[in-house]
Design a protein around this motif. Structure first.
Motif, PDB file in Angstrom:
ATOM      1  N   GLU A  85       0.841  -1.194   0.000  1.00  0.00           N
ATOM      2  CA  GLU A  85       0.000   0.000   0.000  1.00  0.00           C
ATOM      3  C   GLU A  85       0.880   1.250   0.000  1.00  0.00           C
ATOM      4  O   GLU A  85       1.606   1.505   0.958  1.00  0.00           O
ATOM      5  CB  GLU A  85      -0.924   0.005   1.222  1.00  0.00           C
ATOM      6  N   ASN A 102       3.554   6.401   5.875  1.00  0.00           N
ATOM      7  CA  ASN A 102       2.207   5.848   6.011  1.00  0.00           C
ATOM      8  C   ASN A 102       1.957   4.649   5.099  1.00  0.00           C
ATOM      9  O   ASN A 102       0.827   4.192   4.955  1.00  0.00           O
ATOM     10  CB  ASN A 102       1.159   6.932   5.750  1.00  0.00           C
ATOM     11  N   LYS A 104       2.240   0.635   3.881  1.00  0.00           N
ATOM     12  CA  LYS A 104       2.065  -0.608   4.630  1.00  0.00           C
ATOM     13  C   LYS A 104       2.238  -1.832   3.730  1.00  0.00           C
ATOM     14  O   LYS A 104       2.059  -1.755   2.512  1.00  0.00           O
ATOM     15  CB  LYS A 104       0.666  -0.665   5.256  1.00  0.00           C
ATOM     16  N   VAL A 106       0.303  -5.429   3.857  1.00  0.00           N
ATOM     17  CA  VAL A 106      -0.806  -6.071   4.551  1.00  0.00           C
ATOM     18  C   VAL A 106      -1.075  -7.456   3.956  1.00  0.00           C
ATOM     19  O   VAL A 106      -0.726  -7.736   2.802  1.00  0.00           O
ATOM     20  CB  VAL A 106      -2.087  -5.213   4.491  1.00  0.00           C
ATOM     21  N   VAL A 122      -2.131  -6.230   9.195  1.00  0.00           N
ATOM     22  CA  VAL A 122      -0.993  -5.371   8.867  1.00  0.00           C
ATOM     23  C   VAL A 122       0.290  -6.086   9.271  1.00  0.00           C
ATOM     24  O   VAL A 122       0.504  -6.393  10.442  1.00  0.00           O
ATOM     25  CB  VAL A 122      -1.092  -4.013   9.570  1.00  0.00           C
ATOM     26  N   ASP A 125       4.081  -1.497   8.909  1.00  0.00           N
ATOM     27  CA  ASP A 125       3.550  -0.163   8.662  1.00  0.00           C
ATOM     28  C   ASP A 125       4.668   0.863   8.810  1.00  0.00           C
ATOM     29  O   ASP A 125       5.840   0.508   8.953  1.00  0.00           O
ATOM     30  CB  ASP A 125       2.366   0.155   9.582  1.00  0.00           C
ATOM     31  N   SER A 126       4.309   2.134   8.736  1.00  0.00           N
ATOM     32  CA  SER A 126       5.257   3.249   8.866  1.00  0.00           C
ATOM     33  C   SER A 126       6.346   3.198   7.800  1.00  0.00           C
ATOM     34  O   SER A 126       7.517   3.518   8.069  1.00  0.00           O
ATOM     35  CB  SER A 126       5.875   3.264  10.271  1.00  0.00           C
ATOM     36  N   GLU A 144      11.752  -0.385  -0.093  1.00  0.00           N
ATOM     37  CA  GLU A 144      11.376   0.918   0.452  1.00  0.00           C
ATOM     38  C   GLU A 144      12.534   1.857   0.155  1.00  0.00           C
ATOM     39  O   GLU A 144      13.550   1.822   0.834  1.00  0.00           O
ATOM     40  CB  GLU A 144      11.118   0.830   1.955  1.00  0.00           C
TER      41      GLU A 144
END
Length: 759
Positions: A85, A102, A104, A106, A122, A125-126, A144
């Motif tokens: 996400e 923000n 995630k 999941v 989840v 996250d973060s 990321e």
């Protein structure tokens, strides 16, 4: 008011705005203010607004609030869906807040077995703009930017985190950073928009250089060949195994890789689509204000399921979120070459009249269905390239919000059950699934066997090599390779198979299994194939010679010369031979010329071109010195220019022409500033050669409308480019940029060469 009445009224309003919001004028497309905006429509109604190929239907798998802003997914062996996400993407038309943590990862699960996810868990996250995942060996890779992380998984919770690559996506913006993390047949993990591949061996992660491929999304066919695209290209792909050919850093392109598989880029939206970045440009939209050609092609998938029927075997599906559609292409194989054509003229496999339908990634499901990741939002263009025209459309159409939507659908034939396969850890059962009719099931079985280090499966795998179907044999071979259990005699036997795809896989696995005690057997086998005139194998033999050289340089050289002598006019064989020659090109060129003196032969032409390029590159400027002088310019080049024009400034096939020794770079400063600020629409002539689509992308976006790039930044990047490689032109200062910006204030459209030439 009853729900069905409300839905009908909403649909009517939606239809009316399409007819009344836009009009064509003599000066282009004009956006007429409206008050309806583009309303969010619930998933059930959104499906009704989709027109899908006759005989098919679209079913919902998940929707908000269960999933929000999805951009990628993968399946685990329980049939659950792991979703990326990217909530932070373009919070508004200016991209403010994009760096908020923000995002995630999941896990979605269908607990009651009705085909619709009903539980959300989840896992992580973060995260800041996560972009790709890959389940492997009891853990998960998470991209990321700029990092690639590996997390151990314990009871659906993240365990130890390991940094795999701190430079996975350290260049480019969100639209132009690596993604995909495709776990391919050869047990390596490949990416789009990247030159790296990854593999886990025990506790160690191996990173190797490979071919640069595509922009967003990557997939494979039944033989492990890769497919991808860029935003203006329908479909691209490789003719050969992905691990071969990227071994000579001097070789700019290798024939048979990054080929235009489908050259027709026409699209047929179901609704007017003026809200594309360059909708104001003549030719971008047709008379009904619908996009003519791909502008955001992404997420390509080769359909490998068993649900759609024979007509859909070896078909490709390509997403186009800007035009709210999914295209179908029919591929054909002729010898080593794969080409394709669009399945339809004047329509699409799936097209929606919902402006917020944004298919960004497509996947084969374990049930044989085609899965669609719908980001479901208004803004799809990244802030770096948003034009004032598109900003106006976004604001007038009220497309900025809401951001908390997202859907996952699956497409399948009507009245046909899409049953998930149940996996267990039984070795014999998993080996049997290597021959399943669904390619996604075969892949999962292979990965489970490799990840579980299932040595109990080895006897069944060996038996499969002797008696399985060709597809089962190929997967069994790669499982044995993944378990470090593949034997030389087994590969040699497969090299003699009557099935070309089996021989192709055996040729592809040689670099992984050849060693100091076995290489002589492989040399003999490859020379036998040459003497037996196995023409399709010739390219692979040339690629494999590179891996023989460390054990026996003379044998590798003889093999290459034998291939040159037999196939001197074959562009694929010649290019594969050149991939062996790093730092030995000039000597080999002389040897080949003595053997085959005809300078018109393809091999001599390719060698001459490569040698000339190497000699030319020796004159290049020192890039480190330029980076010290223009640090902002070097950084901006890496983030916004390099991904299309290449680190050496010589351009990337299918993306962009060269900057090195370009008269547009070294010539008139104002023309160059104008191009960078407002973009350029091809074709463009450089040093007497005309570059145009599909050889390059039709358009280069400008950066004048970015609030984050100052005049000083533009001046630095242009000074950096004008002094890089073999360019030796004068510097540009911020005042010169400001002067051009002021003169062109209010301009929206990109320049053409004719316009610039008229100045």
């Amino acid at each position: 008011m009853k729900l069905y009445i409300y839905i009908a009224m909403a649909a009517l309003v939606f239809t009316l705005y399409q007819c009344q919001t836009y009009k064509k004028t003599n000066t282009g497309t004009t956006v007429v203010p409206d008050t309806t905006g583009s309303p969010v429509i619930n998933a059930a109604e959104a499906i009704r607004l989709m027109k899908v190929e006759e005989g098919f239907e679209v079913k919902l798998v998940a929707a908000e609030p269960l999933v929000t802003a999805p951009v990628a997914l993968t399946f685990d062996n329980k049939g659950r869906i792991w979703v990326v996400e990217m909530m932070g993407y373009m919070p508004d038309v200016y991209g403010k807040g994009e760096d908020e943590p923000n995002g995630k990862i999941v896990i979605l699960e269908d607990k009651n077995g009705d085909g619709v996810a009903d539980e959300r868990k989840v896992f992580l996250d973060s995260l800041v703009l996560p972009r790709a995942i890959c389940l492997i060996d009891g853990g998960i890779l998470v991209a990321e930017s700029p990092n690639l992380w590996y997390y151990e998984i314990h009871n659906d919770k993240p365990g130890k985190r390991i940094l795999v690559d701190s430079k996975y996506a350290d260049e480019g913006n969100v639209e132009h950073q690596p993604n995909g993390l495709l776990r391919a047949m050869d047990n390596w993990i490949y990416n789009a928009k990247s030159t790296k591949r990854y593999r886990k061996k025990g506790l160690q992660w191996i990173i190797e250089e490979t071919h640069f491929r595509g922009q967003w999304g990557i997939s494979q066919d039944d033989y492990g060949r890769l497919y991808y695209n860029d935003n203006s290209t329908n479909l691209m792909g490789d003719y050969f195994a992905p691990g071969y050919g990227a071994t000579n850093p001097h070789q700019r392109t290798v024939e048979g890789f990054s080929e235009r598989t489908v050259k027709d880029n026409r699209v047929y939206p179901a609704r007017p689509t003026p809200g594309v970045n360059r909708g104001y440009m003549p030719g971008t939209l047709d008379d009904s204000l619908r996009l003519r050609n791909f502008t955001a092609a992404c997420g390509p998938i080769i359909y490998r399921g068993d649900l759609f029927g024979d007509a859909y075997r070896f078909n490709a599906f390509v997403a186009e979120p800007s035009a709210n559609l999914i295209k179908r292409d029919i591929l054909v194989e002729n010898g080593l070459v794969v080409t394709g054509k669009q399945a339809y003229q004047g329509k699409e496999f799936l097209a929606s009249t919902d402006e917020r339908f944004r298919p960004v990634s497509l996947y084969n499901g374990l049930d044989g269905a085609l899965y669609v990741v719908d980001m479901y939002r208004g803004i799809i263009q990244h802030k770096t390239y948003v034009t004032p025209y598109l900003k106006n459309v976004i604001e007038q159409r009220k497309l900025s919000e809401p951001l908390g939507c997202g859907r996952i659908y699956k497409v399948l034939p009507k009245n046909k059950a899409a049953a998930k396969v149940k996996f267990n850890q039984d070795a014999k059962s998993l080996v049997a699934l290597l021959g399943d009719a669904n390619g996604q099931v075969r892949d999962m079985a292979q990965q489970m066997l490799v990840d579980s280090h299932h040595n109990a499966a080895v006897p069944y795998l060996r038996e499969t090599l002797k008696s399985g179907s060709p597809l089962q044999v190929m997967h069994a071979m790669w499982v044995l390779e993944g378990l470090s259990a593949l034997q030389t005699n087994e590969v040699l036997a497969l090299l003699k198979s009557e099935s070309w795809p089996v021989r192709m896989q055996a040729l592809s696995v040689i670099p992984s299994v050849m060693n100091g005690s076995s290489y002589l057997y492989y040399v003999k086998a490859l020379r036998d194939m040459v003497s037996q005139n196995d023409a399709r194998a010739a390219v692979y033999i040339a690629f494999a010679a590179h891996y023989i050289r460390p054990f026996d340089g003379a044998a590798a050289q003889r093999l290459l010369l034998e291939l040159v002598k037999k196939y001197p006019d074959d562009p694929y064989v010649a290019s594969a031979v050149l991939s062996n020659l790093a730092y030995r090109e000039e000597a080999f060129a002389e040897e080949v010329l003595a053997l085959k003196p005809d300078t018109n032969l393809v091999v001599n032409k390719q060698l001459k071109s490569l040698v000339n390029r190497i000699r030319s590159s020796r004159k290049n400027q020192d890039p480190l010195m330029l980076a010290k002088e223009f640090p902002k310019g070097a950084a901006l080049f890496a983030s916004s220019c390099q991904t299309c024009h290449a680190t050496d400034g010589n351009g990337i096939k299918s993306l962009a022409p060269p900057l090195n020794k370009s008269e547009w770079v070294t010539g008139n400063k104002e023309k160059l500033i104008s191009i960078v600020l407002y973009g350029l629409t091809g074709p463009v002539k450089i040093n007497g050669y005309v570059y145009e689509a599909p050889e390059i992308s039709a358009d280069m976006p400008g950066i004048a409308h970015s609030e984050e790039i100052s005049d000083e930044d533009v001046a630095q990047v242009l000074s950096f480019i004008r002094g890089s490689w073999q360019n030796n032109a004068g510097k540009i200062n911020a005042a010169e940029v400001a002067k051009v910006r002021q003169r062109l204030k209010g301009r929206q459209k990109a320049f053409t060469i004719e316009e610039l030439g008229a100045d």
